[in-house]
Design an enzyme around this catalytic site. Sequence first.
Site, PDB file in Angstrom:
ATOM      1  N   GLY A  20      -2.942  -4.042  -4.916  1.00 12.62           N
ATOM      2  CA  GLY A  20      -3.595  -5.357  -4.712  1.00 12.62           C
ATOM      3  C   GLY A  20      -2.884  -6.462  -4.857  1.00 12.62           C
ATOM      4  O   GLY A  20      -1.880  -6.398  -5.219  1.00 12.62           O
ATOM      5  N   LEU A  56      -2.676  -8.592  -2.651  1.00 11.76           N
ATOM      6  CA  LEU A  56      -1.633  -8.416  -1.361  1.00 11.76           C
ATOM      7  C   LEU A  56      -0.972  -9.459  -0.962  1.00 11.76           C
ATOM      8  O   LEU A  56      -1.385 -10.712  -0.890  1.00 11.76           O
ATOM      9  CB  LEU A  56      -2.566  -7.592  -0.373  1.00 11.76           C
ATOM     10  N   GLU A  73       2.621 -10.782   1.953  1.00 12.17           N
ATOM     11  CA  GLU A  73       3.402 -10.380   3.306  1.00 12.17           C
ATOM     12  C   GLU A  73       4.077  -8.921   3.228  1.00 12.17           C
ATOM     13  O   GLU A  73       4.224  -8.141   4.152  1.00 12.17           O
ATOM     14  CB  GLU A  73       4.046 -11.457   3.583  1.00 12.17           C
ATOM     15  N   HIS A  95       3.102  -6.174   1.640  1.00 13.50           N
ATOM     16  CA  HIS A  95       2.108  -4.950   1.740  1.00 13.50           C
ATOM     17  C   HIS A  95       1.662  -5.182   3.196  1.00 13.50           C
ATOM     18  O   HIS A  95       1.665  -4.049   3.872  1.00 13.50           O
ATOM     19  CB  HIS A  95       0.798  -5.494   0.979  1.00 13.50           C
ATOM     20  N   GLY A 123       7.308   0.706  -0.142  1.00 17.05           N
ATOM     21  CA  GLY A 123       8.512  -0.575   0.086  1.00 17.05           C
ATOM     22  C   GLY A 123       9.595   0.048  -0.607  1.00 17.05           C
ATOM     23  O   GLY A 123       9.711   0.623  -1.657  1.00 17.05           O
ATOM     24  N   LYS A 152      11.530  -2.045  -1.814  1.00 16.17           N
ATOM     25  CA  LYS A 152      11.634  -3.159  -2.846  1.00 16.17           C
ATOM     26  C   LYS A 152      11.464  -2.399  -4.146  1.00 16.17           C
ATOM     27  O   LYS A 152      12.243  -2.794  -4.991  1.00 16.17           O
ATOM     28  CB  LYS A 152      10.437  -3.961  -2.776  1.00 16.17           C
TER      29      LYS A 152
HETATM   30  P1  AMP Z   1       2.317  -2.520  -5.518  1.00 19.23           P
HETATM   31  O1  AMP Z   1       0.896  -3.157  -5.174  1.00 19.23           O
HETATM   32  O2  AMP Z   1       3.037  -3.547  -6.215  1.00 19.23           O
HETATM   33  O3  AMP Z   1       2.267  -1.401  -6.241  1.00 19.23           O
HETATM   34  O4  AMP Z   1       3.044  -2.236  -4.144  1.00 19.23           O
HETATM   35  C1  AMP Z   1       2.377  -1.585  -3.290  1.00 19.23           C
HETATM   36  C2  AMP Z   1       3.721  -1.057  -2.246  1.00 19.23           C
HETATM   37  O5  AMP Z   1       4.106  -2.195  -1.481  1.00 19.23           O
HETATM   38  C3  AMP Z   1       4.849  -0.385  -2.850  1.00 19.23           C
HETATM   39  O6  AMP Z   1       5.005   0.757  -1.957  1.00 19.23           O
HETATM   40  C4  AMP Z   1       5.610  -1.337  -2.846  1.00 19.23           C
HETATM   41  O7  AMP Z   1       7.074  -0.862  -2.878  1.00 19.23           O
HETATM   42  C5  AMP Z   1       5.657  -2.327  -1.515  1.00 19.23           C
HETATM   43  N1  AMP Z   1       5.873  -3.507  -1.781  1.00 19.23           N
HETATM   44  C6  AMP Z   1       5.654  -4.617  -2.749  1.00 19.23           C
HETATM   45  N2  AMP Z   1       6.404  -5.278  -2.496  1.00 19.23           N
HETATM   46  C7  AMP Z   1       7.274  -5.496  -1.151  1.00 19.23           C
HETATM   47  C8  AMP Z   1       7.950  -6.295  -0.558  1.00 19.23           C
HETATM   48  N3  AMP Z   1       8.428  -7.442  -0.900  1.00 19.23           N
HETATM   49  N4  AMP Z   1       8.489  -5.807   0.812  1.00 19.23           N
HETATM   50  C9  AMP Z   1       8.135  -4.751   1.022  1.00 19.23           C
HETATM   51  N5  AMP Z   1       7.230  -3.868   0.304  1.00 19.23           N
HETATM   52  C10 AMP Z   1       6.775  -4.332  -0.741  1.00 19.23           C
END
Ligand code: AMP
Length: 295
Positions: A34, A36, A38, A40, A150, A152
């Site tokens: 969550g 969220l 860009e 995500h 991601g 990332k």
């Molecule tokens: P999180 O909510 O941080 O657990 O991230 C959820 C998903 O979004 C994971 O697969 C992350 O790698 C991806 N994600 C987070 N930040 C980015 C970003 N800046 N660019 C691309 N994907 C991202």
Amino acid sequence: MTAPNIIERIAELRVVLDSARVHGQRVGFVPTMGFLHEGHASLMRKARADNEVVLVSIFVNPLQFLPGEDFEAYPRDLERDLAVCAKEGVDLVFHPPVEEMYPEPTTQRITVGPIGDILEGKTRPGHFDGVATVVAKLFNIAGACRAYFGEKDAQQLVVIRRLAQQFDFPVEVVGCPTVREADGLAMSSRNVYLKGDERTAATALKRGLDEGARLIADGERSGAKVADAVAATIQAEGLARLDYAACVDPETLDDAAEVDGPVLLAVAAWVGKARLIDNMTVSPAPSQAPGRGPR
Ligand code: AMP
């Protein structure tokens, strides 16, 4: 723009997804914690383009936070998240309460092995066991799907690819490029922790990666020297406290002694209260073997 169907119960989500698959629809799944942004949204757009049904999960997973980390403080804003999901055409949002995912007593965990002890795992022991456990549960709940993650979180992506393969989940794991702010900072829910000058200082991570890429482009082939240069660039930023800067094999994440193929440059640093990570995959220009160049 229709609002997504919000589901809190595992059994209900299974019924909806099974029914979609029976009707020949493919499921694209974007697991998130969550708040969220860009980054995500880019995963949602890819899932939307490839599949008939798009599922986003929003669950801050307590298992992947160590004691003393920011589980309680982790930013949450369900209203805004639902608006982002609606805008991206998401069909289903799975938002389970903690008790639904981890009814007492929950005693078993996935262990990821040595890959969980390096890079992020050195500073966050047990973190990837927590990630793998929740993702295994989510894959079991979602069933056959494509799941979007991601780049990332490069180490997480390696762990999850191995998880899907080694436990035979009917899930195709799709890696998606890192989305950045205009000044290079990788988007992250934790960027809200950055106050005042810290926001500019946080660009040091990307500058470090760029410096590593530049050295490789200039012909440096020692992984250690590349990693040291990345570290020095980040350390030159007074407000950043480096955790690690590494030059590793993109698949095994072992240190790359020689840059003789693609390498992953991976960094972590604290800036104020925020612990930030970033990475970049860099390939050396193909060297011309003697006598085999163009005539
Ligand atoms: P999180 O909510 O941080 O657990 O991230 C959820 C998903 O979004 C994971 O697969 C992350 O790698 C991806 N994600 C987070 N930040 C980015 C970003 N800046 N660019 C691309 N994907 C991202």
